[in-house]
Design a protein around this motif. Sequence first.
Motif, PDB file in Angstrom:
ATOM      1  N   GLN A  45      20.263  11.052  16.557  1.00  0.00           N
ATOM      2  CA  GLN A  45      20.652   9.644  16.580  1.00  0.00           C
ATOM      3  C   GLN A  45      19.417   8.765  16.456  1.00  0.00           C
ATOM      4  OE1 GLN A  45      23.744   8.161  17.112  1.00  0.00           O
ATOM      5  NE2 GLN A  45      25.053   9.808  17.855  1.00  0.00           N
ATOM      6  N   ARG A  46      19.488   7.746  15.611  1.00  0.00           N
ATOM      7  CA  ARG A  46      18.373   6.815  15.475  1.00  0.00           C
ATOM      8  C   ARG A  46      18.083   6.113  16.792  1.00  0.00           C
ATOM      9  NH1 ARG A  46      18.706   0.989  12.734  1.00  0.00           N
ATOM     10  NH2 ARG A  46      19.770   0.725  14.734  1.00  0.00           N
ATOM     11  N   GLN A  47      16.780   5.993  17.114  1.00  0.00           N
ATOM     12  CA  GLN A  47      16.354   5.311  18.328  1.00  0.00           C
ATOM     13  C   GLN A  47      15.643   4.008  17.963  1.00  0.00           C
ATOM     14  OE1 GLN A  47      16.983   7.034  21.660  1.00  0.00           O
ATOM     15  NE2 GLN A  47      18.364   7.693  20.022  1.00  0.00           N
ATOM     16  N   ASN A  48      15.625   3.080  18.921  1.00  0.00           N
ATOM     17  CA  ASN A  48      14.885   1.837  18.717  1.00  0.00           C
ATOM     18  C   ASN A  48      14.328   1.363  20.055  1.00  0.00           C
ATOM     19  OD1 ASN A  48      17.022   0.637  20.106  1.00  0.00           O
ATOM     20  ND2 ASN A  48      17.985  -0.179  18.264  1.00  0.00           N
ATOM     21  N   ILE A  49      13.787   0.146  20.069  1.00  0.00           N
ATOM     22  CA  ILE A  49      13.173  -0.393  21.277  1.00  0.00           C
ATOM     23  C   ILE A  49      14.157  -0.465  22.435  1.00  0.00           C
ATOM     24  CG2 ILE A  49      12.099  -2.462  22.275  1.00  0.00           C
ATOM     25  CD1 ILE A  49      10.969  -3.047  19.512  1.00  0.00           C
ATOM     26  N   GLY A  50      15.424  -0.678  22.118  1.00  0.00           N
ATOM     27  CA  GLY A  50      16.420  -0.761  23.171  1.00  0.00           C
ATOM     28  C   GLY A  50      16.520   0.519  23.982  1.00  0.00           C
ATOM     29  N   PHE A  51      16.351   1.662  23.315  1.00  0.00           N
ATOM     30  CA  PHE A  51      16.411   2.961  23.996  1.00  0.00           C
ATOM     31  C   PHE A  51      15.029   3.399  24.474  1.00  0.00           C
ATOM     32  CE2 PHE A  51      19.904   3.044  20.859  1.00  0.00           C
ATOM     33  CZ  PHE A  51      20.975   3.247  21.714  1.00  0.00           C
ATOM     34  N   LEU A  52      14.010   3.127  23.663  1.00  0.00           N
ATOM     35  CA  LEU A  52      12.658   3.609  23.938  1.00  0.00           C
ATOM     36  C   LEU A  52      11.666   2.448  23.773  1.00  0.00           C
ATOM     37  CD1 LEU A  52      12.848   6.891  21.805  1.00  0.00           C
ATOM     38  CD2 LEU A  52      13.267   6.694  24.270  1.00  0.00           C
ATOM     39  N   ILE A  73      20.997  12.347   9.676  1.00  0.00           N
ATOM     40  CA  ILE A  73      20.995  11.720  10.998  1.00  0.00           C
ATOM     41  C   ILE A  73      22.075  10.642  11.041  1.00  0.00           C
ATOM     42  CG2 ILE A  73      18.532  12.171  11.258  1.00  0.00           C
ATOM     43  CD1 ILE A  73      18.071   9.139  10.824  1.00  0.00           C
ATOM     44  N   LEU A  74      22.302  10.099  12.226  1.00  0.00           N
ATOM     45  CA  LEU A  74      23.250   8.999  12.388  1.00  0.00           C
ATOM     46  C   LEU A  74      22.505   7.701  12.658  1.00  0.00           C
ATOM     47  CD1 LEU A  74      26.192  10.416  14.546  1.00  0.00           C
ATOM     48  CD2 LEU A  74      26.253   9.705  12.153  1.00  0.00           C
ATOM     49  N   VAL A  75      22.796   6.688  11.851  1.00  0.00           N
ATOM     50  CA  VAL A  75      22.216   5.361  12.019  1.00  0.00           C
ATOM     51  C   VAL A  75      23.361   4.367  12.103  1.00  0.00           C
ATOM     52  CG1 VAL A  75      20.688   3.615  11.072  1.00  0.00           C
ATOM     53  CG2 VAL A  75      20.199   6.044  10.687  1.00  0.00           C
ATOM     54  N   LYS A  76      23.555   3.787  13.278  1.00  0.00           N
ATOM     55  CA  LYS A  76      24.665   2.849  13.502  1.00  0.00           C
ATOM     56  C   LYS A  76      25.986   3.462  13.031  1.00  0.00           C
ATOM     57  CE  LYS A  76      23.932  -1.578  13.425  1.00  0.00           C
ATOM     58  NZ  LYS A  76      23.607  -1.826  14.854  1.00  0.00           N
ATOM     59  N   GLU A  77      26.209   4.687  13.459  1.00  0.00           N
ATOM     60  CA  GLU A  77      27.440   5.431  13.185  1.00  0.00           C
ATOM     61  C   GLU A  77      27.594   5.828  11.713  1.00  0.00           C
ATOM     62  OE1 GLU A  77      28.960   6.427  15.836  1.00  0.00           O
ATOM     63  OE2 GLU A  77      27.606   5.156  16.998  1.00  0.00           O
ATOM     64  N   GLN A  78      26.564   5.611  10.897  1.00  0.00           N
ATOM     65  CA  GLN A  78      26.605   6.024   9.507  1.00  0.00           C
ATOM     66  C   GLN A  78      25.710   7.242   9.297  1.00  0.00           C
ATOM     67  OE1 GLN A  78      25.846   1.591   8.275  1.00  0.00           O
ATOM     68  NE2 GLN A  78      26.384   2.720   6.433  1.00  0.00           N
ATOM     69  N   LYS A 137       0.828  -1.211   0.000  1.00  0.00           N
ATOM     70  CA  LYS A 137       0.000   0.000   0.000  1.00  0.00           C
ATOM     71  C   LYS A 137       0.860   1.259   0.000  1.00  0.00           C
ATOM     72  CE  LYS A 137      -3.623  -2.455   2.525  1.00  0.00           C
ATOM     73  NZ  LYS A 137      -4.471  -2.508   3.744  1.00  0.00           N
ATOM     74  N   GLY A 138       1.996   1.188  -0.658  1.00  0.00           N
ATOM     75  CA  GLY A 138       2.884   2.344  -0.739  1.00  0.00           C
ATOM     76  C   GLY A 138       3.793   2.528   0.451  1.00  0.00           C
ATOM     77  N   LEU A 139       3.657   1.690   1.469  1.00  0.00           N
ATOM     78  CA  LEU A 139       4.469   1.787   2.681  1.00  0.00           C
ATOM     79  C   LEU A 139       5.575   0.746   2.656  1.00  0.00           C
ATOM     80  CD1 LEU A 139       1.711   2.197   5.404  1.00  0.00           C
ATOM     81  CD2 LEU A 139       3.280   3.962   4.611  1.00  0.00           C
ATOM     82  N   SER A 140       6.780   1.172   2.943  1.00  0.00           N
ATOM     83  CA  SER A 140       7.920   0.257   2.982  1.00  0.00           C
ATOM     84  C   SER A 140       8.354  -0.004   4.415  1.00  0.00           C
ATOM     85  CB  SER A 140       9.102   0.846   2.191  1.00  0.00           C
ATOM     86  OG  SER A 140       8.792   0.903   0.815  1.00  0.00           O
ATOM     87  N   ASP A 141       8.840  -1.190   4.645  1.00  0.00           N
ATOM     88  CA  ASP A 141       9.261  -1.618   5.975  1.00  0.00           C
ATOM     89  C   ASP A 141      10.399  -0.756   6.513  1.00  0.00           C
ATOM     90  OD1 ASP A 141       9.175  -3.870   8.064  1.00  0.00           O
ATOM     91  OD2 ASP A 141      11.296  -3.849   7.499  1.00  0.00           O
ATOM     92  N   ARG A 142      10.186  -0.216   7.710  1.00  0.00           N
ATOM     93  CA  ARG A 142      11.194   0.546   8.447  1.00  0.00           C
ATOM     94  C   ARG A 142      11.768   1.712   7.626  1.00  0.00           C
ATOM     95  NH1 ARG A 142      11.667  -4.987   9.976  1.00  0.00           N
ATOM     96  NH2 ARG A 142      11.766  -5.320  12.232  1.00  0.00           N
ATOM     97  N   HIS A 143      10.868   2.465   7.024  1.00  0.00           N
ATOM     98  CA  HIS A 143      11.273   3.661   6.273  1.00  0.00           C
ATOM     99  C   HIS A 143      10.931   4.953   7.023  1.00  0.00           C
ATOM    100  CE1 HIS A 143      12.551   1.198   2.994  1.00  0.00           C
ATOM    101  NE2 HIS A 143      12.611   2.191   2.141  1.00  0.00           N
ATOM    102  N   TRP A 144      10.372   4.819   8.233  1.00  0.00           N
ATOM    103  CA  TRP A 144      10.233   5.946   9.160  1.00  0.00           C
ATOM    104  C   TRP A 144      10.982   5.564  10.427  1.00  0.00           C
ATOM    105  CZ3 TRP A 144       6.647   5.101   5.493  1.00  0.00           C
ATOM    106  CH2 TRP A 144       6.052   6.204   4.864  1.00  0.00           C
ATOM    107  N   VAL A 145      11.503   6.572  11.124  1.00  0.00           N
ATOM    108  CA  VAL A 145      12.304   6.292  12.315  1.00  0.00           C
ATOM    109  C   VAL A 145      12.217   7.460  13.288  1.00  0.00           C
ATOM    110  CG1 VAL A 145      14.498   7.313  11.544  1.00  0.00           C
ATOM    111  CG2 VAL A 145      14.530   5.316  13.054  1.00  0.00           C
ATOM    112  N   VAL A 146      12.373   7.144  14.569  1.00  0.00           N
ATOM    113  CA  VAL A 146      12.447   8.162  15.616  1.00  0.00           C
ATOM    114  C   VAL A 146      13.913   8.440  15.914  1.00  0.00           C
ATOM    115  CG1 VAL A 146      11.897   8.711  18.021  1.00  0.00           C
ATOM    116  CG2 VAL A 146      10.257   7.426  16.626  1.00  0.00           C
TER     117      VAL A 146
END
Length: 315
Positions: free
Chosen positions: A77-84, A125-130, A63-72
Amino acid sequence: MDVLIALGIGTTFKVTALSWIAYKRQKVYVGKVSRINVFPLKSARELQNITNVTLTKHGLMTKGLSDRHWVVTRNGQRQNIGFLPTLTLIRTSVEGTNLRLDAPNVEPLMLPIHPDINQENLVTILVKEQKQSTLDCGDKAAAWISKVVGKENLRLHHSAPSLEKRLSHQVLKDWPTQIRKHDEVAFQDFVPCMIMCQSSMDVLNQRLDKPVSSLQFRPNIMIEGSEPFDEVNWETIYIGDKASTKFVDNCTRCAIVTVNPETGTRSKDNQPLEELKKFRCMEPYGPFKPVMGLHTAVETEGDIKIGDPVYVVKK
């Protein structure tokens, strides 16, 4: 005569070896697709009732949405469940031309699936130091996510189709992988498609006092019908009529799998991670990184649906 015998033995050995290799390279039926998960916002919940998707080089799309193409992000710095961990309380759906985000005690947030891009909303932004070029979703989205999570300096970012993606081989690993120079990802950790087997999940749950959902492992594709943990032997995975992925690495697990997606809280006994450590640790990953599931890169794009047969070429 001895020379002829030696040549005959050598030829027989060569033919036998080649026949064995050819046998090993045959496609073998291992099961069928039992579940498909698309997580538009990294660390949030999956889209509901997804029965078919398109596998693209950057992951699953529907439906036009791609997996993990939005991020907090927080402070760039990219965040994930480990941080939030409470990010798992955010539910995702499609409403018209928008990605809709719902969370407890707040009005839903609408994000355009195809937003306008200009120099004012492009940020790095920074994602895994990239470093990664992204689209900032604006102050309203930032205020919404900060309120939901209860943290300051949070923002929402989008990896629009026209923006460059990260090269997977630049993600640092302490062991060798089979990632290729051209493999890319948006906000996924390492690869665009993670595959797990229901039989492996069943074995784990049989060992636990309290069974857990496969969603705690956040796979993209679940396969039923295979032997437990046979996936460690898979090299190329063929799904449905056309789509295929290639083994890159086993998926090592961390404390993220201890977060209950329904409550956004970590288990007090550190399960299921502690149980995995008892029987799923192996070389070269060491004694603290148990393996569950496969990291795969895309070989051939194509449509995938629930019930599709899955064939593999084994290592």
